[in-house]
Design a protein around this motif. Structure first.
Motif, PDB file in Angstrom:
ATOM      1  N   LEU A 298      -9.818   0.075   1.688  1.00 46.83           N
ATOM      2  CA  LEU A 298      -9.628  -1.228   1.076  1.00 46.83           C
ATOM      3  C   LEU A 298     -10.884  -2.075   1.254  1.00 46.83           C
TER       4      LEU A 298
ATOM      5  N   LEU B  26     -10.941  -7.316  -5.153  1.00 46.82           N
ATOM      6  CA  LEU B  26     -10.160  -6.284  -4.486  1.00 46.82           C
ATOM      7  C   LEU B  26     -10.513  -4.925  -5.073  1.00 46.82           C
TER       8      LEU B  26
ATOM      9  N   VAL C 109       0.845  -1.190   0.000  1.00 49.45           N
ATOM     10  CA  VAL C 109       0.000   0.000   0.000  1.00 49.45           C
ATOM     11  C   VAL C 109       0.884   1.245   0.000  1.00 49.45           C
TER      12      VAL C 109
ATOM     13  N   TYR D 150     -10.004  -0.542  -4.089  1.00 45.59           N
ATOM     14  CA  TYR D 150      -9.346   0.403  -3.189  1.00 45.59           C
ATOM     15  C   TYR D 150      -9.513   1.820  -3.717  1.00 45.59           C
TER      16      TYR D 150
END
Length: 274
Positions: free
Chosen positions: A19, A231, A13, A233
């Motif tokens: 997230l 995923l 990150v 973000y």
């Protein structure tokens, strides 16, 4: 029959970000064991758990810069209870969506499948996509839609699913996208299939023919891949230098072994995701 699933993600990150993970099996899947851990610099992180109307479980957390380790494993015993489709479902899953723009393939669908209904239509769409699209890892983009796949004739599992969904919706069949674990899948990864609402139940379509539909384990369900990313973000960047996905079937007997063999899936059989 027990299905054992696992995902490992190592993240780098770059700055503070929001997230969101979708790696846990869906709500309602009967788990005998389940564990999800997020760790940064040797300390456990505790995410917020959210479940949407389709049963997708999202784990959300705010993290700062640095390495984050995600580990998930579960043992699934038996099949999930079948869910019916609501009035809202049969409306939402008929509409064009970002990656399954059924309005853009309407003419092709009507020419190709005109006059077909029900399970005959489902079989024809599965066969058409399986026979006209070549599985081509690395040659499709995350922004490709069913229109791109139809034009290029190449893609990966998400592209096959999007094209199946778009063609079915164009034929007035509610269809949706499912992210799942797939025992026996080669190459092993998160997998994507389609579901169609036919004769009062959701039926699984995997036009890649790389999985055995009996062994699939649902993770996320949505209109298309935009609803089912493993995923997401927001706020900064991250890298994913390492990811491992694994799924296999455990148990005794030939029937159990067959459940993870894609070649032993009778494609003419109508199957609901267990």
């Amino acid at each position: 029959m027990q299905r054992v699933v696992r995902a490992e993600l190592d993240l780098d990150v770059e700055g503070e970000l929001d997230l969101i993970l979708s790696v846990a099996v869906a709500a309602g899947v009967p788990v005998a064991h389940e564990r999800l851990t997020l760790e940064r610099n040797g300390q456990d992180l505790v995410p917020t758990v959210m479940t949407d109307a389709a049963g997708t479980r999202l784990h959300r957390i705010r993290v700062g810069a640095g390495p984050v380790r995600v580990r998930y494993d579960a043992r699934v015993e038996g099949g999930a209870e079948r869910r019916s489709a609501s009035e809202l479902d049969t409306a939402v899953y008929l509409r064009p969506s970002r990656y399954a723009p059924s309005d853009s393939v309407f003419g092709q669908a009507r020419r190709q499948f005109g006059g077909l209904r029900g399970s005959d239509l489902l079989a024809a769409v599965e066969a058409y996509v399986a026979e006209t699209v070549t599985y081509s890892p690395g040659l499709s983009l995350g922004t490709d839609s069913a229109v791109t796949t139809l034009a290029t004739g190449q893609g990966v599992c998400r592209d096959y699913a999007h094209l199946v969904i778009a063609l079915l919706r164009a034929m007035d069949v509610p269809a949706r996208y499912v992210a799942c674990y797939a025992p026996g899948l080669v190459p092993m990864d998160f997998h994507a299939v389609a579901e169609a609402w036919i004769d009062g139940r959701w039926l699984v379509v995997d036009a890649t023919r790389l999985s055995n539909r009996r062994s699939l384990v649902r993770i996320a369900t949505g209109r298309d891949a935009a609803d089912c990313a493993f995923l997401s973000y927001y706020g900064a960047n991250l890298a994913l230098p390492r990811m491992i996905v694994d799924a296999h079937v455990e148990g005794d007997g030939d029937a159990v072994a067959a459940a993870s063999d894609p070649l032993r899936d009778d494609r003419t059989e109508l199957i609901s995701l267990a």
